[in-house]
Design a protein around this motif. Structure first.
Motif, mmCIF file in Angstrom:
data_model
loop_
_atom_site.group_PDB
_atom_site.id
_atom_site.type_symbol
_atom_site.label_atom_id
_atom_site.label_comp_id
_atom_site.label_asym_id
_atom_site.label_seq_id
_atom_site.Cartn_x
_atom_site.Cartn_y
_atom_site.Cartn_z
ATOM 1 N N PRO A 1 0.452 -0.998 0.169
ATOM 2 C CA PRO A 1 0.122 0.290 -0.061
ATOM 3 C C PRO A 1 1.296 1.369 -0.537
ATOM 4 N N ALA A 2 0.087 2.119 -0.016
ATOM 5 C CA ALA A 2 0.817 4.017 -1.385
ATOM 6 C C ALA A 2 1.258 4.074 0.850
ATOM 7 N N THR A 3 2.762 4.492 0.923
ATOM 8 C CA THR A 3 2.991 5.508 2.321
ATOM 9 C C THR A 3 3.156 6.539 1.904
ATOM 10 N N ARG A 4 3.316 7.406 0.990
ATOM 11 C CA ARG A 4 3.044 8.782 0.348
ATOM 12 C C ARG A 4 2.520 9.026 -0.524
ATOM 13 N N VAL A 5 1.368 9.797 -0.066
ATOM 14 C CA VAL A 5 0.031 9.790 -0.460
ATOM 15 C C VAL A 5 -0.090 11.513 -0.715
ATOM 16 N N VAL A 6 -0.672 12.160 -2.040
ATOM 17 C CA VAL A 6 -0.912 13.947 -1.844
ATOM 18 C C VAL A 6 -2.781 13.298 -1.894
ATOM 19 N N ALA A 7 -2.860 14.635 -0.966
ATOM 20 C CA ALA A 7 -4.471 14.789 -1.325
ATOM 21 C C ALA A 7 -4.997 15.866 -2.222
ATOM 22 N N LEU A 8 -5.549 15.933 -2.827
ATOM 23 C CA LEU A 8 -5.767 17.249 -3.660
ATOM 24 C C LEU A 8 -7.375 17.410 -3.081
ATOM 25 N N GLY A 9 -7.732 18.395 -2.669
ATOM 26 C CA GLY A 9 -9.590 18.623 -1.945
ATOM 27 C C GLY A 9 -9.152 18.411 -0.938
ATOM 28 N N GLY A 10 -9.764 19.475 -0.564
ATOM 29 C CA GLY A 10 -10.492 19.693 1.615
ATOM 30 C C GLY A 10 -10.603 18.826 1.768
ATOM 31 N N SER A 11 -11.984 18.063 1.097
ATOM 32 C CA SER A 11 -12.526 17.279 1.938
ATOM 33 C C SER A 11 -12.081 15.262 1.560
ATOM 34 N N VAL A 12 -11.231 15.435 0.512
ATOM 35 C CA VAL A 12 -9.856 14.303 0.274
ATOM 36 C C VAL A 12 -9.453 13.589 1.735
ATOM 37 N N THR A 13 -9.188 15.854 1.821
ATOM 38 C CA THR A 13 -7.886 14.928 3.661
ATOM 39 C C THR A 13 -8.112 14.974 4.824
ATOM 40 N N THR B 1 -4.059 23.570 -1.827
ATOM 41 C CA THR B 1 -4.499 24.877 -0.567
ATOM 42 C C THR B 1 -5.620 24.947 -0.186
ATOM 43 N N THR B 2 -6.426 23.599 -0.683
ATOM 44 C CA THR B 2 -8.118 24.045 0.093
ATOM 45 C C THR B 2 -8.034 22.936 0.710
ATOM 46 N N SER B 3 -7.174 22.444 1.189
ATOM 47 C CA SER B 3 -7.035 21.818 3.085
ATOM 48 C C SER B 3 -6.910 21.513 4.081
ATOM 49 N N SER B 4 -7.667 22.931 4.448
ATOM 50 C CA SER B 4 -7.487 23.315 5.822
ATOM 51 C C SER B 4 -7.455 23.333 6.441
ATOM 52 N N PHE B 5 -7.823 22.153 7.077
ATOM 53 C CA PHE B 5 -8.557 21.207 7.941
ATOM 54 C C PHE B 5 -8.458 19.538 7.912
ATOM 55 N N PRO B 6 -8.476 19.184 8.582
ATOM 56 C CA PRO B 6 -7.635 19.936 10.152
ATOM 57 C C PRO B 6 -6.394 20.233 10.001
ATOM 58 N N GLU B 7 -6.226 21.291 11.474
ATOM 59 C CA GLU B 7 -5.131 22.325 11.535
ATOM 60 C C GLU B 7 -3.431 21.183 11.397
ATOM 61 N N ASP C 1 2.645 21.853 0.717
ATOM 62 C CA ASP C 1 1.582 22.498 -0.298
ATOM 63 C C ASP C 1 1.345 22.940 -1.607
ATOM 64 N N VAL C 2 0.882 22.226 -2.421
ATOM 65 C CA VAL C 2 1.093 22.195 -4.202
ATOM 66 C C VAL C 2 0.660 23.063 -4.608
ATOM 67 N N GLY C 3 -0.476 23.667 -4.196
ATOM 68 C CA GLY C 3 -1.272 24.836 -4.655
ATOM 69 C C GLY C 3 -2.634 24.604 -5.132
ATOM 70 N N TYR C 4 -3.245 25.419 -5.629
ATOM 71 C CA TYR C 4 -4.465 24.957 -5.859
ATOM 72 C C TYR C 4 -5.772 24.565 -6.430
ATOM 73 N N ILE C 5 -6.047 23.619 -6.179
ATOM 74 C CA ILE C 5 -6.985 22.440 -6.835
ATOM 75 C C ILE C 5 -6.892 22.438 -8.341
ATOM 76 N N ARG C 6 -7.582 23.585 -8.519
ATOM 77 C CA ARG C 6 -7.727 23.898 -10.276
ATOM 78 C C ARG C 6 -6.624 25.253 -11.042
ATOM 79 N N ALA C 7 -5.550 24.542 -9.978
ATOM 80 C CA ALA C 7 -4.020 25.375 -10.916
ATOM 81 C C ALA C 7 -2.930 24.851 -10.444
ATOM 82 N N LEU C 8 -3.472 23.254 -10.543
ATOM 83 C CA LEU C 8 -1.793 22.395 -10.235
ATOM 84 C C LEU C 8 -0.983 23.074 -11.017
#
Length: 299
Positions: A40-52, A69-75, A82-89
């Motif tokens: 299983p993956a051990t280095r995951v990138v999450a794109l989107g606040g709800s996914v994170t 950038t939209t992944s602001s929760f939890p603290e 931060d790899v950038g805004y989800i719609r401007a990657l």
């Protein structure tokens, strides 16, 4: 001859894209993916606040190496690169995290960047949109499947669904009248962009016991003063923002398009955290309850 030149141009563009992908992969050492069902993956990138949020709620956040950038929760998510805004990657930015799995909300972009990421031999899993309790459960289960923890995901999906059903029952049993709610996505420069139907804003308004004041179009569009006058909103709903996209209550209700509305007369405006309000993740029941109470107080 013209057709041949056009085809040749397209082939050259395709070749350049392919070369760029190859160079990125060679530079980052990602030419071969090591992710398999038994590894299983051990280095995951999450794109989107709800996914994170879902990854954290599943207790799998130790596997995250970057977020958008939209992944602001939890603290704790804010400590991740931060790899950038989800719609401007930028593909280079995402791949620089050396992921062995990318999990993204639907709608990531731009298209060229998404094509490059999907060509990078790193598993790229796109989550479906969610605007109902059933769809949220499906999204949670899809994230869990991508991470290889379906049992955890099934448990979380059941908990979230149960909480949403109880919240919906409480709202249905209340005697609160259904206010007409105008969701404004942007008021910059006095140009008002509002939500029509078939949006996350439309869905959360209805779940919270309100009616969308605008039903004449789908999606988010600029609206005229005449359209707002016809909509006659009782409450204005906005994301709680700062900076150039923000308007104070006084500035908002001085706008000619809003000045004569019932909402302006009652100074009825509700502002909520954008990710909580529109994320449709594990906290959606909290968002619905918060908005329901705020609409009641504003009305």
């Amino acid at each position: 001859m013209r057709f041949k030149n056009m085809c040749k141009g397209r082939l050259l563009t395709s070749d350049r894209i392919g070369l760029l992908v190859t160079l990125i992969l060679l530079a980052l050492g990602l030419a071969t993916s090591n992710t398999r069902a038994d590894n299983p993956a051990t280095r995951v990138v999450a794109l989107g606040g709800s996914v994170t949020e879902i990854v954290f709620a599943l207790g799998e956040d130790h596997r995250l190496v970057a977020r958008d950038t939209t992944s602001s929760f939890p603290e704790a998510a804010l400590a991740l690169p931060d790899v950038g805004y989800i719609r401007a990657l930028s593909p280079e930015g995402v791949l620089s995290a050396r992921p062995d799995l990318i999990i993204s909300e639907e709608g990531a972009g731009p298209p060229d960047a998404l094509d490059l990421l999907k060509s990078a031999q790193v598993p790229f899993v796109e989550m479906p949109q969610a605007r109902t309790a059933e769809q949220i459960a499906q999204k949670i289960e899809a994230v869990g499947a991508a991470l290889g923890v379906p049992g955890k995901a099934a448990t979380l999906a059941t908990e979230v669904s149960t909480e949403l059903q109880a919240t919906a029952a409480d709202i249905a049993a209340s005697d609160q009248p259904r206010p007409r709610v105008l969701f404004l996505l942007n008021t910059q420069g006095g140009r008002l962009m509002a939500s029509g139907t078939d949006t996350a804003a439309d869905a959360i308004i209805r779940l919270a016991g309100g009616d969308n004041a605008i039903s004449t179009f789908e999606g988010y569009k600029s609206v005229t003063a005449e359209a707002i006058a016809t909509a006659a909103p009782d409450v204005i709903l906005m994301m709680d923002r700062a900076g150039d996209h923000a308007s104070s209550d006084a500035e908002l209700f001085e706008m000619p398009a809003l000045r004569t509305t019932p909402a302006a007369q009652d100074k009825a405006v509700v502002r909520m955290d954008g990710l909580l309000l529109l994320g449709f993740g594990p906290r959606t029941a909290q968002a619905v309850r918060t908005l329901h109470s705020a609409l009641d107080a504003a009305g």
